[in-house]
Design a protein around this motif. Structure first.
Motif, PDB file in Angstrom:
ATOM      1  N   ASP A  87      26.436  60.889 -26.336  1.00 37.36           N
ATOM      2  CA  ASP A  87      26.262  61.867 -25.252  1.00 37.36           C
ATOM      3  C   ASP A  87      24.619  61.610 -24.583  1.00 37.36           C
ATOM      4  N   GLU A  88      23.993  60.817 -25.168  1.00 43.88           N
ATOM      5  CA  GLU A  88      22.840  60.615 -24.582  1.00 43.88           C
ATOM      6  C   GLU A  88      22.444  59.316 -23.874  1.00 43.88           C
ATOM      7  N   LEU A  89      23.721  58.566 -23.683  1.00 41.48           N
ATOM      8  CA  LEU A  89      23.597  57.261 -23.245  1.00 41.48           C
ATOM      9  C   LEU A  89      23.365  57.466 -21.577  1.00 41.48           C
ATOM     10  N   ARG A  90      22.630  56.263 -21.160  1.00 41.25           N
ATOM     11  CA  ARG A  90      22.429  56.263 -19.830  1.00 41.25           C
ATOM     12  C   ARG A  90      22.254  54.583 -19.581  1.00 41.25           C
ATOM     13  N   PRO A  91      22.471  54.183 -18.329  1.00 41.92           N
ATOM     14  CA  PRO A  91      22.930  52.738 -17.832  1.00 41.92           C
ATOM     15  C   PRO A  91      21.571  51.757 -18.416  1.00 41.92           C
ATOM     16  N   GLY A  92      21.814  50.877 -19.115  1.00 45.33           N
ATOM     17  CA  GLY A  92      20.948  49.909 -19.798  1.00 45.33           C
ATOM     18  C   GLY A  92      20.766  50.117 -21.235  1.00 45.33           C
ATOM     19  N   ASP A  93      21.310  51.265 -21.737  1.00 40.94           N
ATOM     20  CA  ASP A  93      21.454  51.296 -23.222  1.00 40.94           C
ATOM     21  C   ASP A  93      22.257  50.380 -23.766  1.00 40.94           C
ATOM     22  N   SER A 105      29.065  44.316 -35.260  1.00 38.09           N
ATOM     23  CA  SER A 105      29.961  42.468 -35.106  1.00 38.09           C
ATOM     24  C   SER A 105      29.929  42.578 -33.421  1.00 38.09           C
ATOM     25  N   HIS A 106      29.862  43.545 -32.516  1.00 35.28           N
ATOM     26  CA  HIS A 106      29.869  43.453 -31.510  1.00 35.28           C
ATOM     27  C   HIS A 106      29.026  44.206 -30.370  1.00 35.28           C
ATOM     28  N   ALA A 107      28.623  43.993 -29.116  1.00 37.03           N
ATOM     29  CA  ALA A 107      27.741  44.625 -28.495  1.00 37.03           C
ATOM     30  C   ALA A 107      28.047  44.540 -26.960  1.00 37.03           C
ATOM     31  N   GLY A 108      27.500  45.736 -26.417  1.00 37.29           N
ATOM     32  CA  GLY A 108      27.531  45.526 -24.755  1.00 37.29           C
ATOM     33  C   GLY A 108      26.295  46.542 -24.201  1.00 37.29           C
ATOM     34  N   ILE A 109      26.572  46.402 -23.007  1.00 35.26           N
ATOM     35  CA  ILE A 109      25.328  47.267 -22.202  1.00 35.26           C
ATOM     36  C   ILE A 109      25.936  48.418 -21.478  1.00 35.26           C
ATOM     37  N   TYR A 110      25.668  49.553 -21.492  1.00 33.88           N
ATOM     38  CA  TYR A 110      26.279  50.869 -21.073  1.00 33.88           C
ATOM     39  C   TYR A 110      25.755  50.878 -19.787  1.00 33.88           C
ATOM     40  N   VAL A 111      26.857  50.996 -18.622  1.00 30.05           N
ATOM     41  CA  VAL A 111      26.595  50.724 -17.112  1.00 30.05           C
ATOM     42  C   VAL A 111      26.836  52.441 -16.587  1.00 30.05           C
ATOM     43  N   GLY A 112      26.936  53.224 -17.190  1.00 24.39           N
ATOM     44  CA  GLY A 112      27.177  54.470 -16.938  1.00 24.39           C
ATOM     45  C   GLY A 112      28.856  54.806 -16.843  1.00 24.39           C
ATOM     46  N   TYR A 139      33.522  51.952 -32.330  1.00 23.41           N
ATOM     47  CA  TYR A 139      31.784  52.514 -32.079  1.00 23.41           C
ATOM     48  C   TYR A 139      31.125  52.679 -33.216  1.00 23.41           C
ATOM     49  N   VAL A 140      29.872  52.282 -33.452  1.00 19.97           N
ATOM     50  CA  VAL A 140      29.121  52.484 -34.534  1.00 19.97           C
ATOM     51  C   VAL A 140      27.763  53.308 -34.051  1.00 19.97           C
ATOM     52  N   THR A 141      27.068  52.752 -33.104  1.00 16.16           N
ATOM     53  CA  THR A 141      25.684  53.249 -32.650  1.00 16.16           C
ATOM     54  C   THR A 141      25.335  52.755 -31.425  1.00 16.16           C
ATOM     55  N   ALA A 142      24.230  53.226 -30.828  1.00 16.80           N
ATOM     56  CA  ALA A 142      23.719  52.929 -29.483  1.00 16.80           C
ATOM     57  C   ALA A 142      22.384  53.088 -29.689  1.00 16.80           C
ATOM     58  N   ARG A 143      21.581  52.212 -28.808  1.00 21.20           N
ATOM     59  CA  ARG A 143      19.938  52.071 -28.874  1.00 21.20           C
ATOM     60  C   ARG A 143      19.536  51.939 -27.643  1.00 21.20           C
ATOM     61  N   ARG A 144      18.234  52.633 -27.025  1.00 24.14           N
ATOM     62  CA  ARG A 144      17.635  52.413 -26.119  1.00 24.14           C
ATOM     63  C   ARG A 144      16.545  51.510 -26.355  1.00 24.14           C
ATOM     64  N   VAL A 145      16.507  50.298 -25.627  1.00 25.64           N
ATOM     65  CA  VAL A 145      15.551  49.314 -25.930  1.00 25.64           C
ATOM     66  C   VAL A 145      14.130  49.337 -24.605  1.00 25.64           C
ATOM     67  N   ILE A 146      14.511  50.160 -23.763  1.00 23.95           N
ATOM     68  CA  ILE A 146      13.596  50.033 -22.911  1.00 23.95           C
ATOM     69  C   ILE A 146      12.845  51.713 -22.859  1.00 23.95           C
ATOM     70  N   SER A 147      11.630  51.473 -22.934  1.00 24.93           N
ATOM     71  CA  SER A 147      10.658  52.604 -23.043  1.00 24.93           C
ATOM     72  C   SER A 147      10.487  53.088 -21.401  1.00 24.93           C
ATOM     73  N   GLY A 148      10.445  54.559 -21.121  1.00 27.03           N
ATOM     74  CA  GLY A 148      10.076  54.979 -20.005  1.00 27.03           C
ATOM     75  C   GLY A 148      10.994  55.167 -19.203  1.00 27.03           C
ATOM     76  N   GLN A 149      12.231  55.063 -19.594  1.00 26.51           N
ATOM     77  CA  GLN A 149      13.532  55.274 -18.972  1.00 26.51           C
ATOM     78  C   GLN A 149      13.528  56.798 -18.179  1.00 26.51           C
ATOM     79  N   ASP A 150      14.228  56.598 -16.919  1.00 29.39           N
ATOM     80  CA  ASP A 150      14.263  58.053 -16.263  1.00 29.39           C
ATOM     81  C   ASP A 150      14.944  59.117 -17.310  1.00 29.39           C
ATOM     82  N   ASP A 151      14.593  60.252 -17.351  1.00 31.92           N
ATOM     83  CA  ASP A 151      15.311  61.272 -18.123  1.00 31.92           C
ATOM     84  C   ASP A 151      16.445  62.066 -17.394  1.00 31.92           C
ATOM     85  N   ALA A 152      16.407  61.963 -16.241  1.00 32.37           N
ATOM     86  CA  ALA A 152      17.409  62.536 -15.268  1.00 32.37           C
ATOM     87  C   ALA A 152      18.805  62.019 -15.574  1.00 32.37           C
TER      88      ALA A 152
END
Length: 153
Positions: A87-93, A105-112, A139-152
């Motif tokens: 529920d915390e996912l944002r585009p780019g995660d 074994s598989h990954a993608g980029i959340y786009v919203g 589904y296993v997990t998600a990661r935010r790899v960019i710091s400074g992402q908008d909190d809105a």
């Protein structure tokens, strides 16, 4: 890296007000544009170019356009950044799946909007829904790899 962080802060100030689900380091429209340009690229095991991508190679290709360095494999990418709840996912995660029963074994980029871009071994680069039963079960997990992402949101 210093320039990158400054650009994040600048983008957050300029685009943060009323931007909704913006991606401060990589603005959501730019991220979408980068992904749209390679949708349909075929799957290629070990591929990291527009000749063909595997899932982690696709992620590397997109993030390299924005000078974001990531590990090569989905398993090691899943150990990078900040762990998130769905529920915390944002585009780019980044989102990660266990498709072979042996761990990540598989990954993608959340786009919203509950969707993610990835390189499917059967269809190449596509957009899929996290709610599709195949991905929802794996589904296993998600990661935010960019710091400074908008909190809105």
């Amino acid at each position: 890296m210093k320039k990158f962080i400054l650009s994040i802060v600048g983008a957050a100030v300029i685009f943060g007000a009323g931007a909704g689900t913006s991606f401060a380091a990589i603005e959501a429209p730019k991220l979408s544009e980068s992904i749209d340009q390679v949708v349909g690229t075929p799957y290629k095991w070990g591929g990291t170019t527009t000749e063909g991508f595997d899932c982690s190679g696709f992620i590397l290709y997109i993030f390299n356009q924005y000078d974001v360095q990531l590990p090569r494999t989905s398993k090691t990418q899943a150990e990078t950044g900040t762990k998130l709840e769905k529920d915390e996912l944002r585009p780019g995660d980044l989102v990660f799946f266990n498709t072979d029963g042996k761990g990540i074994s598989h990954a993608g980029i959340y786009v919203g909007n509950g969707q993610f871009a990835h390189s499917s071994s059967s269809k190449g680069v596509i957009i899929s829904k996290l709610s599709e039963s195949y991905y929802e079960k794996r589904y296993v997990t998600a990661r935010r790899v960019i710091s400074g992402q908008d909190d809105a949101q």
